[in-house]
Structures are given as structure tokens and as C-alpha cells.
Design an enzyme around this catalytic site. Structure first.
Site, PDB file in Angstrom:
ATOM      1  N   SER A  24       0.907  -1.221   0.161  1.00 34.51           N
ATOM      2  CA  SER A  24       0.016  -0.016  -0.038  1.00 34.51           C
ATOM      3  C   SER A  24       0.922   1.026   0.279  1.00 34.51           C
ATOM      4  CB  SER A  24      -0.943   0.016   1.251  1.00 34.51           C
ATOM      5  OG  SER A  24      -0.098   0.295   2.562  1.00 34.51           O
ATOM      6  N   TYR A  57      -2.679   0.534  -3.480  1.00 39.18           N
ATOM      7  CA  TYR A  57      -3.879   1.047  -3.196  1.00 39.18           C
ATOM      8  C   TYR A  57      -3.506   1.883  -1.605  1.00 39.18           C
ATOM      9  CZ  TYR A  57      -3.123  -2.750   0.584  1.00 39.18           C
ATOM     10  OH  TYR A  57      -2.492  -3.588   1.428  1.00 39.18           O
ATOM     11  N   ALA A  73       6.088  -4.500  -1.400  1.00 38.79           N
ATOM     12  CA  ALA A  73       7.039  -4.387  -2.457  1.00 38.79           C
ATOM     13  C   ALA A  73       7.236  -2.884  -3.253  1.00 38.79           C
ATOM     14  CB  ALA A  73       6.434  -5.297  -3.555  1.00 38.79           C
ATOM     15  N   ALA A  74       6.190  -2.273  -3.121  1.00 35.79           N
ATOM     16  CA  ALA A  74       6.397  -0.978  -3.526  1.00 35.79           C
ATOM     17  C   ALA A  74       7.583   0.231  -2.974  1.00 35.79           C
ATOM     18  CB  ALA A  74       5.044  -0.049  -3.648  1.00 35.79           C
TER      19      ALA A  74
END
Length: 115
Positions: A24, A57, A73-74
Site C-alpha cells: 500500500s 492501494y 514491494a512498492a
């Protein structure tokens, strides 16, 4: 019906990142409200420092905190201090679209201009 830009935080500054979180982008709730972003809404992120573009998100951050934190991961795609663009899109009928809600931010994630 058309797929159009709905919400945009321009030049947001990444304040934190947490690879071990489930995913997120955490955004200051006040900033979310200004550009009409909702919790769990899909967003496209563009990193102005490295050119990365990715989806995640939204989760609510503390109101007034200026938080822009990438998780999971982002978090591997950004660094603290990177300037990013957060975009959300919607599907609109012809005639119902009045343009996106856009907030341009400074390095402290304070709104310097609304469009």
C-alpha cells in the site's frame, strides 16, 4: 464512458518506506480528503526521481502528518525524499466529468496550489 483522471497529488515527497508491511501507500488523511481519495482505492504512482511507475492501494495516514509512505514491494521502488505523483482514475459518462481534483505539494507535503 471514458476512463479519466479523478484525483492527483503532484510532487508528493516520500516520508517513509516499509518493505515488511503488507503493501500500500499510506497518505495523510487530510490530503486524501482534499483530492477525494478513499481508503483501499487503486492508485498509480509515478516517481519523478527514478521514472518508476507502479500501482498500489491507499491506506489512511494520520491527519495533518504529511505522511506519504510506501509499503511492501512498492517500497523497493522508491527512496525517502523522492518526489512522486499519486493518481487515481474513474469512469465517467460524457458530460458528467468536471476535471480532476489536483493538489500540488511542497517538500513537506503541504498544499501549495489546488486545481
Amino acid at each position: 464512458m471514458r476512463f479519466m483522471l479523478k484525483s492527483k497529488l503532484h510532487m508528493a515527497c516520500v516520508t517513509d518506506k516499509n518493505i515488511n508491511y503488507e503493501g500500500s501507500i499510506e497518505i495523510d488523511e487530510e490530503l486524501m480528503n482534499i483530492v477525494d481519495l478513499k481508503e483501499n482505492e487503486l492508485v498509480l504512482i509515478a516517481d519523478l526521481n527514478n521514472g518508476q511507475r507502479f500501482e498500489t492501494y491507499v491506506i489512511k495516514g494520520k491527519p495533518g502528518s504529511g505522511t506519504i509512505s510506501l509499503n511492501g514491494a512498492a517500497a523497493r521502488l522508491v527512496e525517502k525524499g523522492d518526489r512522486i505523483i499519486v493518481m487515481s482514475f474513474g469512469i465517467f459518462n460524457d458530460g458528467e466529468y468536471s476535471g480532476p481534483k489536483v493538489a500540488i505539494l511542497n517538500e513537506k507535503n503541504q498544499v501549495i496550489h489546488l486545481k
